[in-house]
Design a protein around this motif. Structure first.
Motif, PDB file in Angstrom:
ATOM      1  N   PRO A   1      47.752  56.926  81.459  1.00 18.57           N
ATOM      2  CA  PRO A   1      46.562  57.252  80.665  1.00 18.57           C
ATOM      3  C   PRO A   1      45.583  56.078  80.636  1.00 18.57           C
ATOM      4  N   MET A   2      44.313  56.368  80.865  1.00 12.66           N
ATOM      5  CA  MET A   2      43.268  55.350  80.882  1.00 12.66           C
ATOM      6  C   MET A   2      42.350  55.555  79.678  1.00 12.66           C
ATOM      7  N   ARG A   3      41.879  54.428  79.123  1.00 11.60           N
ATOM      8  CA  ARG A   3      40.925  54.460  78.015  1.00 11.60           C
ATOM      9  C   ARG A   3      39.823  53.448  78.301  1.00 11.60           C
ATOM     10  N   GLN A   4      38.664  53.648  77.666  1.00 11.01           N
ATOM     11  CA  GLN A   4      37.518  52.766  77.878  1.00 11.01           C
ATOM     12  C   GLN A   4      37.373  51.810  76.700  1.00 11.01           C
ATOM     13  N   CYS A   5      37.207  50.522  77.014  1.00 10.40           N
ATOM     14  CA  CYS A   5      36.974  49.504  75.994  1.00 10.40           C
ATOM     15  C   CYS A   5      35.548  49.664  75.463  1.00 10.40           C
ATOM     16  N   LEU A   6      35.381  49.594  74.146  1.00  8.72           N
ATOM     17  CA  LEU A   6      34.048  49.700  73.554  1.00  8.72           C
ATOM     18  C   LEU A   6      33.166  48.503  73.884  1.00  8.72           C
ATOM     19  N   GLY A   7      33.786  47.340  74.139  1.00 11.13           N
ATOM     20  CA  GLY A   7      33.010  46.121  74.389  1.00 11.13           C
ATOM     21  C   GLY A   7      32.518  46.014  75.818  1.00 11.13           C
ATOM     22  N   CYS A   8      33.450  45.957  76.765  1.00  7.84           N
ATOM     23  CA  CYS A   8      33.074  45.740  78.168  1.00  7.84           C
ATOM     24  C   CYS A   8      32.853  47.049  78.917  1.00  7.84           C
ATOM     25  N   ARG A   9      33.212  48.187  78.301  1.00  8.93           N
ATOM     26  CA  ARG A   9      33.023  49.524  78.874  1.00  8.93           C
ATOM     27  C   ARG A   9      33.857  49.759  80.140  1.00  8.93           C
ATOM     28  N   GLU A  10      34.902  48.961  80.359  1.00  8.73           N
ATOM     29  CA  GLU A  10      35.781  49.138  81.512  1.00  8.73           C
ATOM     30  C   GLU A  10      36.926  50.080  81.159  1.00  8.73           C
ATOM     31  N   HIS A  11      37.326  50.913  82.124  1.00  9.11           N
ATOM     32  CA  HIS A  11      38.490  51.770  81.957  1.00  9.11           C
ATOM     33  C   HIS A  11      39.730  50.970  82.329  1.00  9.11           C
ATOM     34  N   LYS A  12      40.694  50.948  81.411  1.00 10.94           N
ATOM     35  CA  LYS A  12      41.936  50.206  81.618  1.00 10.94           C
ATOM     36  C   LYS A  12      43.099  51.062  81.142  1.00 10.94           C
ATOM     37  N   PRO A  13      44.309  50.737  81.594  1.00  6.75           N
ATOM     38  CA  PRO A  13      45.470  51.486  81.077  1.00  6.75           C
ATOM     39  C   PRO A  13      45.567  51.364  79.559  1.00  6.75           C
ATOM     40  N   LYS A  14      45.914  52.462  78.924  1.00  3.58           N
ATOM     41  CA  LYS A  14      45.961  52.537  77.467  1.00  3.58           C
ATOM     42  C   LYS A  14      46.840  51.441  76.860  1.00  3.58           C
ATOM     43  N   ARG A  15      47.928  51.099  77.500  1.00  4.99           N
ATOM     44  CA  ARG A  15      48.867  50.094  76.972  1.00  4.99           C
ATOM     45  C   ARG A  15      48.271  48.686  76.933  1.00  4.99           C
ATOM     46  N   GLU A  16      47.256  48.410  77.746  1.00  6.47           N
ATOM     47  CA  GLU A  16      46.638  47.082  77.782  1.00  6.47           C
ATOM     48  C   GLU A  16      45.589  46.890  76.694  1.00  6.47           C
ATOM     49  N   LEU A  17      45.191  47.969  76.038  1.00  3.91           N
ATOM     50  CA  LEU A  17      44.121  47.906  75.049  1.00  3.91           C
ATOM     51  C   LEU A  17      44.679  47.995  73.630  1.00  3.91           C
ATOM     52  N   ILE A  18      43.890  47.531  72.674  1.00  6.49           N
ATOM     53  CA  ILE A  18      44.242  47.606  71.258  1.00  6.49           C
ATOM     54  C   ILE A  18      43.444  48.753  70.646  1.00  6.49           C
ATOM     55  N   ARG A  19      44.124  49.591  69.902  1.00  7.33           N
ATOM     56  CA  ARG A  19      43.472  50.728  69.268  1.00  7.33           C
ATOM     57  C   ARG A  19      43.013  50.333  67.875  1.00  7.33           C
ATOM     58  N   VAL A  20      41.757  50.604  67.591  1.00  6.98           N
ATOM     59  CA  VAL A  20      41.201  50.413  66.248  1.00  6.98           C
ATOM     60  C   VAL A  20      41.118  51.805  65.647  1.00  6.98           C
ATOM     61  N   VAL A  21      41.632  51.961  64.436  1.00  4.29           N
ATOM     62  CA  VAL A  21      41.764  53.286  63.830  1.00  4.29           C
ATOM     63  C   VAL A  21      41.019  53.374  62.514  1.00  4.29           C
ATOM     64  N   ARG A  22      40.322  54.489  62.333  1.00  2.00           N
ATOM     65  CA  ARG A  22      39.783  54.836  61.009  1.00  2.00           C
ATOM     66  C   ARG A  22      40.672  55.952  60.482  1.00  2.00           C
ATOM     67  N   SER A  23      41.425  55.643  59.444  1.00  3.71           N
ATOM     68  CA  SER A  23      42.364  56.610  58.877  1.00  3.71           C
ATOM     69  C   SER A  23      41.600  57.717  58.159  1.00  3.71           C
ATOM     70  N   PRO A  24      42.268  58.824  57.855  1.00  2.38           N
ATOM     71  CA  PRO A  24      41.597  59.896  57.100  1.00  2.38           C
ATOM     72  C   PRO A  24      41.060  59.428  55.743  1.00  2.38           C
ATOM     73  N   GLU A  25      41.648  58.355  55.192  1.00  2.00           N
ATOM     74  CA  GLU A  25      41.162  57.808  53.914  1.00  2.00           C
ATOM     75  C   GLU A  25      39.951  56.900  54.113  1.00  2.00           C
ATOM     76  N   GLY A  26      39.599  56.572  55.363  1.00  2.00           N
ATOM     77  CA  GLY A  26      38.446  55.729  55.643  1.00  2.00           C
ATOM     78  C   GLY A  26      38.780  54.274  55.901  1.00  2.00           C
ATOM     79  N   GLU A  27      40.059  53.911  55.877  1.00  2.00           N
ATOM     80  CA  GLU A  27      40.484  52.529  56.115  1.00  2.00           C
ATOM     81  C   GLU A  27      40.461  52.229  57.617  1.00  2.00           C
ATOM     82  N   ILE A  28      39.947  51.055  57.982  1.00  2.71           N
ATOM     83  CA  ILE A  28      39.877  50.659  59.387  1.00  2.71           C
ATOM     84  C   ILE A  28      40.901  49.560  59.631  1.00  2.71           C
ATOM     85  N   SER A  29      41.742  49.748  60.660  1.00  5.84           N
ATOM     86  CA  SER A  29      42.787  48.776  60.962  1.00  5.84           C
ATOM     87  C   SER A  29      43.102  48.795  62.453  1.00  5.84           C
TER      88      SER A  29
END
Length: 91
Positions: A6-34
Motif C-alpha cells: 500500500p502506498m500513501r502520499q506525504c502531505l509535505g513533500c507530496r511523494e508516494h511512499k510505502p505506508k509503513r515508512e510514513l507516520i499517520r497523523v489522526v484526527r479522532s472523532p472527538e477532534g483530538e489530533i495525534s
C-alpha cells in the motif's frame, strides 16, 4: 505473485511512499489530533514522512488544516515535533 504494497502520499513533500515508512497523523472523532505510528487508531488520517522538514512544510502550507477541515493550534505542531523526535513507536 508478489504482495501489493500500500502506498500513501506525504502531505509535505507530496511523494508516494510505502505506508509503513510514513507516520499517520489522526484526527479522532472527538477532534483530538495525534500521531499514529501503528496505523490502527480510528479517525481521519493524513500521512507525513518521518522528517522534520516535511512537518515544517506542512505547517507553513497549513496542509493539516485542509486535510482535517479544522484549525490546528501551534501547541499541536510542537507536540507532533516532540513526538517525532522521540520516535515513540510503541504506542
Amino acid at each position: 505473485m508478489p504482495k501489493k504494497i500500500p502506498m500513501r502520499q506525504c502531505l509535505g513533500c507530496r511523494e508516494h511512499k510505502p505506508k509503513r515508512e510514513l507516520i499517520r497523523v489522526v484526527r479522532s472523532p472527538e477532534g483530538e489530533i495525534s500521531l499514529d505510528f501503528r496505523g490502527k487508531k480510528s479517525g481521519r488520517g493524513a500521512y507525513v514522512c518521518p522528517e522534520s522538514a516535511c512537518l515544517a512544510k506542512i505547517r507553513k502550507s497549513r496542509a493539516l488544516e485542509r486535510a482535517f477541515s479544522v484549525a490546528v493550534p501551534d501547541q499541536v505542531y510542537a507536540a507532533l515535533e516532540a513526538q517525532m523526535r522521540e520516535g515513540d513507536r510503541d504506542e
